[in-house]
Design an enzyme around this catalytic site. Sequence first.
Site, PDB file in Angstrom:
ATOM      1  N   ASP A  49       0.755  -1.027  -0.330  1.00 49.55           N
ATOM      2  CA  ASP A  49       0.262  -0.170  -0.038  1.00 49.55           C
ATOM      3  C   ASP A  49       0.740   1.213  -0.002  1.00 49.55           C
ATOM      4  O   ASP A  49      -0.054   2.371  -0.191  1.00 49.55           O
ATOM      5  CB  ASP A  49      -1.317   0.100   1.140  1.00 49.55           C
ATOM      6  CG  ASP A  49       0.038   0.114   3.015  1.00 49.55           C
ATOM      7  OD1 ASP A  49       1.193  -0.092   2.510  1.00 49.55           O
ATOM      8  OD2 ASP A  49      -0.947  -0.210   3.702  1.00 49.55           O
ATOM      9  N   ASP A  68      18.818  -5.991  -0.099  1.00 45.78           N
ATOM     10  CA  ASP A  68      18.449  -4.401  -0.202  1.00 45.78           C
ATOM     11  C   ASP A  68      18.642  -3.823   0.635  1.00 45.78           C
ATOM     12  O   ASP A  68      18.715  -2.895   0.559  1.00 45.78           O
ATOM     13  CB  ASP A  68      17.151  -4.847  -0.998  1.00 45.78           C
ATOM     14  CG  ASP A  68      16.484  -5.824  -0.181  1.00 45.78           C
ATOM     15  OD1 ASP A  68      16.467  -6.695  -0.335  1.00 45.78           O
ATOM     16  OD2 ASP A  68      15.139  -5.402   0.364  1.00 45.78           O
TER      17      ASP A  68
END
Length: 492
Positions: free
Chosen positions: A125, A253
């Site tokens: 989201d 990452d």
Amino acid sequence: MTRSELSFHFDNTYHRLPERFFARVLPVRVKAPALVLFNAPLAEELGLDPERLAPHAAEIFSGNRWPADADPIALVYAGHQFGHFVPRLGDGRAHLMGEVIDRHGRRRDLQWKGSGQTPYSRQGDGRAWLGPVLREYLISEAMWALGIPTTRSLAAVTTGEAVRRERVLPGAVLTRVAASHLRVGTFEYFASRGDREGVRLLADYAMARHDPECLTGGEGRYLAFLQRIVDRQAGLIARWLLVGFIHGVMNTDNMSISGETIDYGPCAFMNGYDPDTVFSSIDSWGRYAFGNQPGIGAWNLARLAETLMPLFASDSKEALRLANETVESFPDRFLHHWMAGMRHKLGLFREEPEDQELVRELLETMQNERADYTLTFRGLCAASGGEDGMVRALFSDPVRLDGWLARWRARLERDASPPEARFSRMRLANPQFIPRNHLVEAALEAAVAGDMQPFGTLLALLQRPYDDQPGREAYAALPPPSTEPFQTFCGT
Ligand code: AMP
Ligand code: MG
């Protein structure tokens, strides 16, 4: 979203890389932004004027308004998550506001985190909720005060919007400051697409930003650059271990090229010493356990080396040899940094070959009793002056400890440093206060319920982790047994 009158004197460079390195995308407006925290000293360090900023802070740090000269982008990257390669991750809920040159002449990124969807959001989201935002603010600032390279936190705002997770939670945005947001995963993104030119451009960019000395090294510069990164990560992870920090999600990452600690999701500090300690609920195999962190660091650096390999030599065998040799230097680099830190912690100025054995024996003694990592070392500060009571009290059977203390004392005799110098050296390497899990959780719980006072007290306390703070002894104490075992959850 609107542009504000205020200028941050941005000096953007990432934007000059080709379009395939990022997406131009604006933060998504929020309903009712309210400022929760603002780091005025950091703002000043960044060349910002806290007083001029104050009236606009909620709007700017929510992403509802952006500074007049901001040019928001989301960065693309890939990454190995728990060992599995994901070819495209990227800033799925973050926007780079821009780069500033701080008061010390250092380039720093300002980034909104939790600022809405981007082309890299996948199923997410694009939002964050208040708990993890405050957690990152607190722990990153605590790490900074401990003297460990880290991203910093400039501001936290609530959005007035609900974020849906397992429950409905208050939305929030963190403004993060980093030496850069270049990750091992950024290199993996281009390499995995066979985009060699992209890897080269990124390497030259990263070098100019973090290791400009390497730039003059001709074609050998890429290898020199990797060596620098390996050494920085070895130093960083050594410092984590020296204070009992567990990152919790060392995916590629989440490993920064700059050597800063980045991405405070499920991180936590160890209490009782045990290298197998894991707090993260999603790390069921213990991949990122306390004692595995150096090994994982080397594994991640091997992934980075693979991306750079074609730049090392035209002959692929020779390139592989150079890559291996560099990654394989990690354990020695790590040991060098870790032992240097351990000598500080034990008050040793000179080096002796047997020091490593002395440290190993201490850790083994601690592990047998799960003795509190922080308090044991802090207790040794007093013990260096002959007061053994504090450290002995941490062991139910201090016989083994006594034996070790005698060997340490003999070693201190040989070191022959003045006791005051030794004591202050130890005090600056062995914190009294760390963000203990039970304190952090209690502060966050109160904050989410609307009471910021416990959080403020803890944040202030953790600004001076090496000082005795009279009246604050309870914050240094062992966690109450009822709060163990503790679990952290990924900060989404
Ligand atoms: P992290 O586990 O925080 O390092 O995030 C891994 C990846 O998931 C990154 O690409 C994030 O941008 C992305 N991500 C995490 N949470 C969200 C979210 N709520 N919405 C969109 N992307 C997210
Ligand atoms: Mg991340």
